[in-house]
Design a protein around this motif. Sequence first.
Motif, PDB file in Angstrom:
ATOM      1  N   VAL A 176      -4.529   3.845  -9.738  1.00  0.00           N
ATOM      2  CA  VAL A 176      -5.811   4.441  -9.347  1.00  0.00           C
ATOM      3  C   VAL A 176      -6.731   3.288  -8.982  1.00  0.00           C
ATOM      4  O   VAL A 176      -6.682   2.216  -9.598  1.00  0.00           O
ATOM      5  N   GLN A 177      -7.546   3.507  -7.943  1.00  0.00           N
ATOM      6  CA  GLN A 177      -8.497   2.497  -7.503  1.00  0.00           C
ATOM      7  C   GLN A 177      -9.907   3.061  -7.506  1.00  0.00           C
ATOM      8  O   GLN A 177     -10.107   4.263  -7.313  1.00  0.00           O
ATOM      9  N   PHE A 178     -10.884   2.165  -7.714  1.00  0.00           N
ATOM     10  CA  PHE A 178     -12.289   2.548  -7.640  1.00  0.00           C
ATOM     11  C   PHE A 178     -13.061   1.435  -6.952  1.00  0.00           C
ATOM     12  O   PHE A 178     -12.894   0.258  -7.286  1.00  0.00           O
ATOM     13  N   THR A 179     -13.882   1.820  -5.975  1.00  0.00           N
ATOM     14  CA  THR A 179     -14.721   0.891  -5.235  1.00  0.00           C
ATOM     15  C   THR A 179     -16.143   1.418  -5.231  1.00  0.00           C
ATOM     16  O   THR A 179     -16.363   2.603  -4.958  1.00  0.00           O
ATOM     17  N   MET A 180     -17.097   0.559  -5.524  1.00  0.00           N
ATOM     18  CA  MET A 180     -18.508   0.959  -5.502  1.00  0.00           C
ATOM     19  C   MET A 180     -18.963   1.246  -4.070  1.00  0.00           C
ATOM     20  O   MET A 180     -18.229   1.001  -3.108  1.00  0.00           O
ATOM     21  N   ASP A 181     -20.169   1.752  -3.945  1.00  0.00           N
ATOM     22  CA  ASP A 181     -20.808   2.011  -2.652  1.00  0.00           C
ATOM     23  C   ASP A 181     -19.965   2.950  -1.790  1.00  0.00           C
ATOM     24  O   ASP A 181     -19.727   2.690  -0.609  1.00  0.00           O
ATOM     25  N   GLY A 189     -11.462  -2.069  -7.868  1.00  0.00           N
ATOM     26  CA  GLY A 189     -10.749  -2.139  -9.134  1.00  0.00           C
ATOM     27  C   GLY A 189      -9.460  -1.350  -9.046  1.00  0.00           C
ATOM     28  O   GLY A 189      -9.414  -0.296  -8.404  1.00  0.00           O
ATOM     29  N   GLU A 190      -8.399  -1.836  -9.678  1.00  0.00           N
ATOM     30  CA  GLU A 190      -7.111  -1.128  -9.660  1.00  0.00           C
ATOM     31  C   GLU A 190      -6.500  -1.118 -11.052  1.00  0.00           C
ATOM     32  O   GLU A 190      -6.446  -2.154 -11.726  1.00  0.00           O
ATOM     33  N   TRP A 191      -6.061   0.061 -11.475  1.00  0.00           N
ATOM     34  CA  TRP A 191      -5.411   0.272 -12.772  1.00  0.00           C
ATOM     35  C   TRP A 191      -4.010   0.786 -12.552  1.00  0.00           C
ATOM     36  O   TRP A 191      -3.783   1.681 -11.740  1.00  0.00           O
ATOM     37  N   LYS A 192      -3.067   0.250 -13.304  1.00  0.00           N
ATOM     38  CA  LYS A 192      -1.669   0.694 -13.277  1.00  0.00           C
ATOM     39  C   LYS A 192      -1.557   1.916 -14.190  1.00  0.00           C
ATOM     40  O   LYS A 192      -1.991   1.869 -15.350  1.00  0.00           O
ATOM     41  N   LEU A 193      -0.973   3.001 -13.696  1.00  0.00           N
ATOM     42  CA  LEU A 193      -0.838   4.215 -14.482  1.00  0.00           C
ATOM     43  C   LEU A 193       0.571   4.425 -14.999  1.00  0.00           C
ATOM     44  O   LEU A 193       0.782   5.189 -15.942  1.00  0.00           O
TER      45      LEU A 193
END
Length: 194
Positions: A176-181, A189-193
């Motif tokens: 899963v990834q998360f990017t501001m703006d 940001g990247e998290w291994k699931l």
Amino acid sequence: MHARIRIAATVAAALGVLVLTACDTGSTVVDKPKGSAAARADDDENTTKEKSEAPGIAEVGDTLTLKGSEDGSRLDVTVTKIADPAESADEFTEPGAGKRFVGVQFKLVNTGEAAYSDSPSNGAQVADSEGQQFDATFGDITAGPSMASSLKLKPGAQGLGWIVFEVPEAAKVATVQFTMDSGFADETGEWKLS
């Protein structure tokens, strides 16, 4: 003579735009957590060893610090829980044929100096083990309340909620990834699931 200079200037400006377009924008993927979830779970055991090792790839429970596009814009982002498959909270919202819902609960803490105002789901994606990426979809799940669609956080404030994704039934969600703006900031940001 002036016409030639103007034409040369126009061509040079056009080439400059092409060069700028082809350049790397400086986008980076952040996947090293502030503190490992595994290290926190095994705090009593091998404490010295865990502290001496560099943190691994971020997993569920880990926090990544991400910068936004504006000066002083920064979040600590934690993937707190995963619901896979996730069950719809109502009978009207269901995944399409051959698909399932996957829910990811995010905790966002404004650690910057500027106020945070965004729609967090716009900057979130999951990817399967084949590399296919999926954007967030609208929907509430039984796992808990959804992340606010328009989240505003003053410095020091936090937000918590689920973001829902619709993925093929057979897909193995890997990251899963998360990017501001709304996905336009330079750091992702990247998290291994799995």
